[in-house]
Design a protein around this motif. Structure first.
Motif, PDB file in Angstrom:
ATOM      1  N   ALA A 163      -7.001  -9.380  27.503  1.00  0.00           N
ATOM      2  CA  ALA A 163      -5.943  -8.462  27.082  1.00  0.00           C
ATOM      3  C   ALA A 163      -5.537  -8.714  25.640  1.00  0.00           C
ATOM      4  O   ALA A 163      -5.343  -7.777  24.858  1.00  0.00           O
ATOM      5  N   VAL A 164      -5.406  -9.979  25.269  1.00  0.00           N
ATOM      6  CA  VAL A 164      -5.037 -10.320  23.884  1.00  0.00           C
ATOM      7  C   VAL A 164      -6.117  -9.840  22.917  1.00  0.00           C
ATOM      8  O   VAL A 164      -5.820  -9.285  21.849  1.00  0.00           O
ATOM      9  N   LEU A 165      -7.376 -10.039  23.292  1.00  0.00           N
ATOM     10  CA  LEU A 165      -8.482  -9.621  22.424  1.00  0.00           C
ATOM     11  C   LEU A 165      -8.538  -8.100  22.288  1.00  0.00           C
ATOM     12  O   LEU A 165      -8.755  -7.571  21.192  1.00  0.00           O
ATOM     13  N   ILE A 166      -8.349  -7.405  23.393  1.00  0.00           N
ATOM     14  CA  ILE A 166      -8.342  -5.942  23.335  1.00  0.00           C
ATOM     15  C   ILE A 166      -7.164  -5.454  22.506  1.00  0.00           C
ATOM     16  O   ILE A 166      -7.270  -4.507  21.719  1.00  0.00           O
ATOM     17  N   TRP A 167      -6.026  -6.114  22.660  1.00  0.00           N
ATOM     18  CA  TRP A 167      -4.844  -5.763  21.870  1.00  0.00           C
ATOM     19  C   TRP A 167      -5.167  -5.882  20.382  1.00  0.00           C
ATOM     20  O   TRP A 167      -4.800  -5.011  19.582  1.00  0.00           O
ATOM     21  N   ALA A 168      -5.854  -6.965  20.014  1.00  0.00           N
ATOM     22  CA  ALA A 168      -6.227  -7.160  18.612  1.00  0.00           C
ATOM     23  C   ALA A 168      -7.169  -6.067  18.127  1.00  0.00           C
ATOM     24  O   ALA A 168      -7.119  -5.652  16.967  1.00  0.00           O
ATOM     25  N   MET A 169      -8.020  -5.567  19.027  1.00  0.00           N
ATOM     26  CA  MET A 169      -8.945  -4.504  18.656  1.00  0.00           C
ATOM     27  C   MET A 169      -8.234  -3.157  18.524  1.00  0.00           C
ATOM     28  O   MET A 169      -8.584  -2.340  17.678  1.00  0.00           O
ATOM     29  N   VAL A 170      -7.249  -2.929  19.377  1.00  0.00           N
ATOM     30  CA  VAL A 170      -6.562  -1.642  19.409  1.00  0.00           C
ATOM     31  C   VAL A 170      -5.543  -1.512  18.277  1.00  0.00           C
ATOM     32  O   VAL A 170      -5.349  -0.424  17.714  1.00  0.00           O
ATOM     33  N   TYR A 171      -4.912  -2.610  17.921  1.00  0.00           N
ATOM     34  CA  TYR A 171      -3.827  -2.579  16.932  1.00  0.00           C
ATOM     35  C   TYR A 171      -4.218  -1.910  15.610  1.00  0.00           C
ATOM     36  O   TYR A 171      -3.451  -1.081  15.089  1.00  0.00           O
TER      37      TYR A 171
END
Length: 339
Positions: free
Chosen positions: A46-54
């Motif tokens: 989730a943290v990694l996806i968040w970093a990708m989406v931001y």
């Protein structure tokens, strides 16, 4: 594009290989990563996806959201593909391959499980990763946000009935905590952060400069995500390589076929590429957290249905990167402005 971004497919391939190797050499490490889970959502991923989406969300301009209504065709294509075509073609391919083409290699009871897993994948359109694919194709951030939001709203009402109809069961319990947590983590929070960032930066030049600085973190996040996903499933891949390939075949056909339908429709309807690429990619990508969670709750952690949804996760990133590359190569064939 930087050298790092230009050879993204190479880094992804290396991440896949390294993930499988490390998953077999250090299963305890990946088990620890897998244990960091809440409501069926892995918090590390989730943290990694968040970093990708931001980075994509930083590009969302609230003042431009009203312009989405001027280009309804992209949204219409997304909705037709996701809800009137994709679940049913996935079910058809599952039955075709596992009850007919692979019938001599798969036991009937196992075939039923794999078909169920494929149906769950087909009925769960992507929520988070599509922002990454849109970003990589220089998609319209505002339009992508609207497309995903409308899809999520429909999914709340349509996912369970479609799955129940295709699986022939009526006692499906949608893991609402997984669905709601994913929407909050991958849409609401990154969007709020992106809007606050835009407000803090103040002008377009500063926003573009900032996006250029954080874009590499998005790519790194994607590579690390791939490594972890393949590391988590490394033992399964090595233990059942032939079975993994068999399950992957209908998923691959579905993925490329659905993209072809959406992309061709956008081309013939003269949809601008900044909208056409994301609308085709949304239909191709899957909400794998939801599919895996429902497969486990309905059929069990070690079921064939759960395995099929996991194979969908493994196949998705390489497939989507190949489609991103194709979309970028064909950009000039689409109009850049509304027709």
């Amino acid at each position: 594009m930087s050298l790092f971004e230009r050879y993204l497919s190479v880094w992804i391939f290396l991440a896949i290989v390294l993930g499988i190797v490390l998953g077999n050499l250090m299963p305890g490490l990946f088990a620890l990563v897998a244990s960091a889970e809440f409501a069926k959502v892995n918090l590390v991923i989730a943290v990694l996806i968040w970093a990708m989406v931001y980075p994509m969300m930083v590009g969302v301009d609230p003042a431009s959201l009203k312009d989405v209504a001027r280009q309804p065709r992209g949204l219409l294509i997304t909705l037709v593909v996701n809800w009137l075509i994709k679940p049913f073609t996935m079910a058809f391919l599952g039955v075709l391959f596992f009850e007919y083409i692979f019938s001599d290699m798969i036991a009937p009871e196992d075939a039923t499980q794999y078909i169920a897993g494929l149906i769950l994948l087909g009925a769960a359109p992507c929520t988070a990763m599509v922002f990454v694919w849109s970003h990589l194709t220089r998609g319209d951030a505002n339009y992508t946000l609207v497309q995903v939001s409308v899809n999520d709203l429909i999914m709340v009402f349509a996912f369970a009935p479609i799955v129940a109809f295709l699986l022939g069961v009526t006692d499906i319990e949608v893991p609402w905590e997984t669905l709601l947590l994913s929407v909050v983590l991958f849409i609401v929070l990154p969007l709020v952060a992106g809007l606050m960032t835009r407000r803090g930066l103040g002008n377009v030049a500063a926003i573009h400069a900032f996006q250029g600085k954080i874009k590499p973190f998005s790519v790194v996040g994607l590579i690390v995500t791939v490594l972890i996903l393949f590391g988590l499933q490394g033992p399964s891949v090595m233990a059942n390589p032939a079975l993994i390939v068999l399950i992957a075949i209908p998923i691959l056909i579905q993925s490329y076929g659905i993209f072809a339908v959406g992309y061709a429709a956008a081309f013939f309807l003269r949809v601008p590429h900044r909208i056409a690429a994301p609308c085709a990619l949304i239909g191709t990508s899957n909400f794998f957290e939801l599919a895996v969670a429902v497969a486990i709750s309905l059929f069990g952690l070690h079921s064939g249905a759960a395995l099929a949804t996991v194979v969908g996760v493994l196949v998705e990133v390489p497939v989507m990167l190949s489609l991103v590359a194709f979309a970028n190569r064909t950009r000039a064939r689409f109009p850049e402005d509304p027709a």
